[in-house]
Design a protein around this motif. Sequence first.
Motif, mmCIF file in Angstrom:
data_model
loop_
_atom_site.group_PDB
_atom_site.id
_atom_site.type_symbol
_atom_site.label_atom_id
_atom_site.label_comp_id
_atom_site.label_asym_id
_atom_site.label_seq_id
_atom_site.Cartn_x
_atom_site.Cartn_y
_atom_site.Cartn_z
ATOM 1 N N LEU A 36 -23.818 -147.037 -18.356
ATOM 2 C CA LEU A 36 -22.780 -147.094 -19.377
ATOM 3 C C LEU A 36 -21.736 -146.928 -18.674
ATOM 4 C CD1 LEU A 36 -22.136 -146.720 -21.941
ATOM 5 C CD2 LEU A 36 -21.879 -144.036 -21.931
ATOM 6 N N ILE A 37 -20.604 -148.056 -18.991
ATOM 7 C CA ILE A 37 -19.329 -148.299 -18.371
ATOM 8 C C ILE A 37 -17.900 -148.088 -19.675
ATOM 9 C CG2 ILE A 37 -17.719 -149.974 -17.736
ATOM 10 C CD1 ILE A 37 -19.795 -151.022 -16.005
ATOM 11 N N ASP A 38 -17.328 -147.322 -19.251
ATOM 12 C CA ASP A 38 -16.225 -146.747 -19.597
ATOM 13 C C ASP A 38 -14.567 -147.622 -19.453
ATOM 14 O OD1 ASP A 38 -14.402 -146.064 -22.091
ATOM 15 O OD2 ASP A 38 -14.096 -143.917 -21.573
ATOM 16 N N LEU A 39 -14.758 -148.706 -20.582
ATOM 17 C CA LEU A 39 -13.911 -149.841 -20.555
ATOM 18 C C LEU A 39 -12.697 -149.669 -21.368
ATOM 19 C CD1 LEU A 39 -13.960 -152.126 -18.040
ATOM 20 C CD2 LEU A 39 -14.528 -153.698 -20.079
ATOM 21 N N ASP A 40 -12.752 -148.684 -22.173
ATOM 22 C CA ASP A 40 -11.336 -148.444 -23.392
ATOM 23 C C ASP A 40 -10.672 -147.508 -22.495
ATOM 24 O OD1 ASP A 40 -9.389 -147.728 -25.324
ATOM 25 O OD2 ASP A 40 -11.307 -147.459 -26.618
ATOM 26 N N PRO A 41 -8.908 -147.625 -22.945
ATOM 27 C CA PRO A 41 -8.207 -146.771 -22.053
ATOM 28 C C PRO A 41 -7.485 -145.079 -22.849
ATOM 29 C CG PRO A 41 -7.270 -148.967 -22.466
ATOM 30 C CD PRO A 41 -9.321 -148.885 -23.183
ATOM 31 N N GLN A 42 -8.874 -145.767 -24.508
ATOM 32 C CA GLN A 42 -8.756 -144.266 -24.745
ATOM 33 C C GLN A 42 -9.167 -143.548 -24.089
ATOM 34 O OE1 GLN A 42 -7.694 -144.191 -29.248
ATOM 35 N NE2 GLN A 42 -8.449 -146.869 -28.474
ATOM 36 N N ALA A 43 -10.682 -143.214 -23.188
ATOM 37 C CA ALA A 43 -11.666 -143.283 -22.394
ATOM 38 C C ALA A 43 -12.152 -141.729 -22.882
ATOM 39 C CB ALA A 43 -10.562 -141.690 -21.644
ATOM 40 N N ASN A 44 -12.962 -142.329 -24.680
ATOM 41 C CA ASN A 44 -13.501 -141.264 -25.667
ATOM 42 C C ASN A 44 -14.424 -141.260 -25.120
ATOM 43 O OD1 ASN A 44 -10.930 -141.348 -27.345
ATOM 44 N ND2 ASN A 44 -11.700 -143.253 -28.215
ATOM 45 N N ALA A 45 -15.589 -142.804 -24.228
ATOM 46 C CA ALA A 45 -16.765 -141.843 -23.665
ATOM 47 C C ALA A 45 -16.759 -141.089 -22.937
ATOM 48 C CB ALA A 45 -17.158 -143.305 -23.474
ATOM 49 N N THR A 46 -15.748 -141.342 -22.015
ATOM 50 C CA THR A 46 -15.598 -140.837 -20.428
ATOM 51 C C THR A 46 -15.391 -138.543 -21.320
ATOM 52 O OG1 THR A 46 -14.229 -141.730 -19.479
ATOM 53 C CG2 THR A 46 -13.317 -139.663 -18.499
ATOM 54 N N SER A 47 -14.858 -138.416 -22.701
ATOM 55 C CA SER A 47 -14.604 -137.136 -22.660
ATOM 56 C C SER A 47 -15.608 -136.513 -23.208
ATOM 57 C CB SER A 47 -13.488 -137.030 -23.458
ATOM 58 O OG SER A 47 -13.235 -137.912 -24.987
ATOM 59 N N ALA A 54 -7.845 -136.747 -17.389
ATOM 60 C CA ALA A 54 -6.791 -136.661 -16.019
ATOM 61 C C ALA A 54 -7.747 -136.566 -14.699
ATOM 62 C CB ALA A 54 -5.802 -135.565 -16.657
ATOM 63 N N ASN A 55 -8.702 -136.677 -14.888
ATOM 64 C CA ASN A 55 -9.225 -136.066 -13.107
ATOM 65 C C ASN A 55 -10.092 -136.950 -12.836
ATOM 66 O OD1 ASN A 55 -7.919 -133.004 -14.003
ATOM 67 N ND2 ASN A 55 -10.035 -132.138 -14.242
ATOM 68 N N ILE A 56 -9.746 -137.765 -13.104
ATOM 69 C CA ILE A 56 -11.058 -138.818 -12.764
ATOM 70 C C ILE A 56 -10.098 -139.455 -11.859
ATOM 71 C CG2 ILE A 56 -11.899 -141.953 -12.958
ATOM 72 C CD1 ILE A 56 -13.090 -138.796 -14.409
ATOM 73 N N ARG A 57 -10.798 -139.790 -10.304
ATOM 74 C CA ARG A 57 -9.677 -140.241 -9.033
ATOM 75 C C ARG A 57 -10.103 -141.852 -9.238
ATOM 76 N NH1 ARG A 57 -10.210 -139.232 -3.252
ATOM 77 N NH2 ARG A 57 -8.856 -141.306 -2.316
ATOM 78 N N TYR A 58 -11.712 -142.528 -9.660
ATOM 79 C CA TYR A 58 -11.974 -143.680 -9.770
ATOM 80 C C TYR A 58 -12.954 -143.745 -11.361
ATOM 81 C CZ TYR A 58 -11.511 -142.568 -4.940
ATOM 82 O OH TYR A 58 -11.770 -142.960 -3.249
ATOM 83 N N ASN A 88 -9.778 -143.503 -17.603
ATOM 84 C CA ASN A 88 -8.587 -142.571 -18.043
ATOM 85 C C ASN A 88 -7.232 -143.787 -18.685
ATOM 86 O OD1 ASN A 88 -6.959 -143.527 -15.252
ATOM 87 N ND2 ASN A 88 -7.843 -141.659 -14.700
ATOM 88 N N ILE A 89 -6.041 -143.141 -18.566
ATOM 89 C CA ILE A 89 -5.036 -144.268 -19.407
ATOM 90 C C ILE A 89 -4.133 -145.005 -18.532
ATOM 91 C CG2 ILE A 89 -3.328 -142.466 -18.699
ATOM 92 C CD1 ILE A 89 -2.920 -144.639 -22.110
ATOM 93 N N ARG A 90 -4.730 -144.629 -17.426
ATOM 94 C CA ARG A 90 -4.268 -145.499 -16.295
ATOM 95 C C ARG A 90 -4.825 -147.749 -16.655
ATOM 96 N NH1 ARG A 90 -5.366 -143.676 -10.424
ATOM 97 N NH2 ARG A 90 -7.528 -142.616 -11.606
ATOM 98 N N LEU A 91 -6.290 -146.963 -16.618
ATOM 99 C CA LEU A 91 -6.732 -148.400 -17.453
ATOM 100 C C LEU A 91 -6.059 -149.225 -18.138
ATOM 101 C CD1 LEU A 91 -8.997 -150.116 -16.714
ATOM 102 C CD2 LEU A 91 -10.298 -149.461 -18.890
ATOM 103 N N ALA A 92 -5.190 -148.440 -19.176
ATOM 104 C CA ALA A 92 -3.523 -149.809 -19.961
ATOM 105 C C ALA A 92 -3.017 -150.641 -19.280
ATOM 106 C CB ALA A 92 -3.509 -148.586 -20.912
#
Length: 360
Positions: A36-47, A54-58, A88-92
């Motif tokens: 599964l790939i989260d390709l949304d800067p809102q990172a809802n799938a990540t949370s 915010a803790n995601i480095r890569y 995370n938001i850096r993807l934006a």
Amino acid sequence: MNKIIAIANQKGGVGKTTTSINLADALGILEKKVLLIDLDPQANATSGVGLVPANIRYGSLSFFTNTFKAQNNIIKPEFAHFDFIPSNIRLASIEINKSKSVDLFMLKTALSSVIENYEYIIIDCSPSFGLLTLNALTACHSVIIPVQCEFYALEGLSKLLVTIKSIKKSSNPDIDIEGLLITMFDSRTSLSNQLRVELTKHFKSMVFNTTIRRNVKLREAPSYGLSIIKYNPDSVGSKNYLNLGSELISKNKIAATSPELEKDLSKILTHDTEDVDYIIKGHTTTNDKKEEDYSYLIGLKRDEIDNVLGFSYNDIHSNVWMYRTSTSFSLMKKNYLYLYFENEKVVEYKLTTFKINKVQ
């Protein structure tokens, strides 16, 4: 079989992330190897899988910085039956900066190094038609479109199909539609039942047999960082997504053994007489002579133009936007609509026809 599936719809709140997480988990439980790939800067799938963005480095940003390495970017959430690439938001920054170094094929190129390791790669797309979603549509083999059971559910659906047609022509000739998925269905309301009837009547087998019903437990699960199957395996939502996973697997088995069976939606995507570029509202033709009136566009703002005409490949900051307006494809003749902006509003439009002279 190795398949990349994008979960996409430009309308927010239709269940893209919920479907991405729970379908990936269902496929994993059904003994499929899934990423599964989260390709949304809102990172809802990540949370939603219990991680802190915010803790995601890569993460998925590395697809677009040429730093993607599977050993760094792919993680295994504690509860999950799938591998995961967070966001995370850096993807934006990809959308904001619109760097010339980012093209439509970067995600596809990066995934080529890992696709053989997975039977299914699921991409959770952002609710927009920016570079991120276009990369997903260029990289994927098919698209699942969640359609919420509400009054505005069908708004934008045709626009999305037209966008997919354009992607099919320009950057991904193999793209297809996996199916339309009805979400947030409430059998107690006449609206939900009516929408399901209309969707099935119009799109036929393109609509999944599985319907995702409204379910309190399904809405609670993300706050615990769990899939619905882990959070409450006996819930309606859990059964719905396990059924969806089974239907998807069966559907692809049938497609693999019976390639002669043409999907209903494939006919839409490959219709010979229908232009795969953007069809402008209000456009009519008589014997290939244009009778367009685009005066209704004067005074509209940029976002309103997006809603009316759909996605444009133009730089969104440009003061001139261009659209292809032909309703039939021709290599010898192309009709274009130019929109001119001042103070963020359309002040003028112009129609132009380019003809290519035959070589004598």
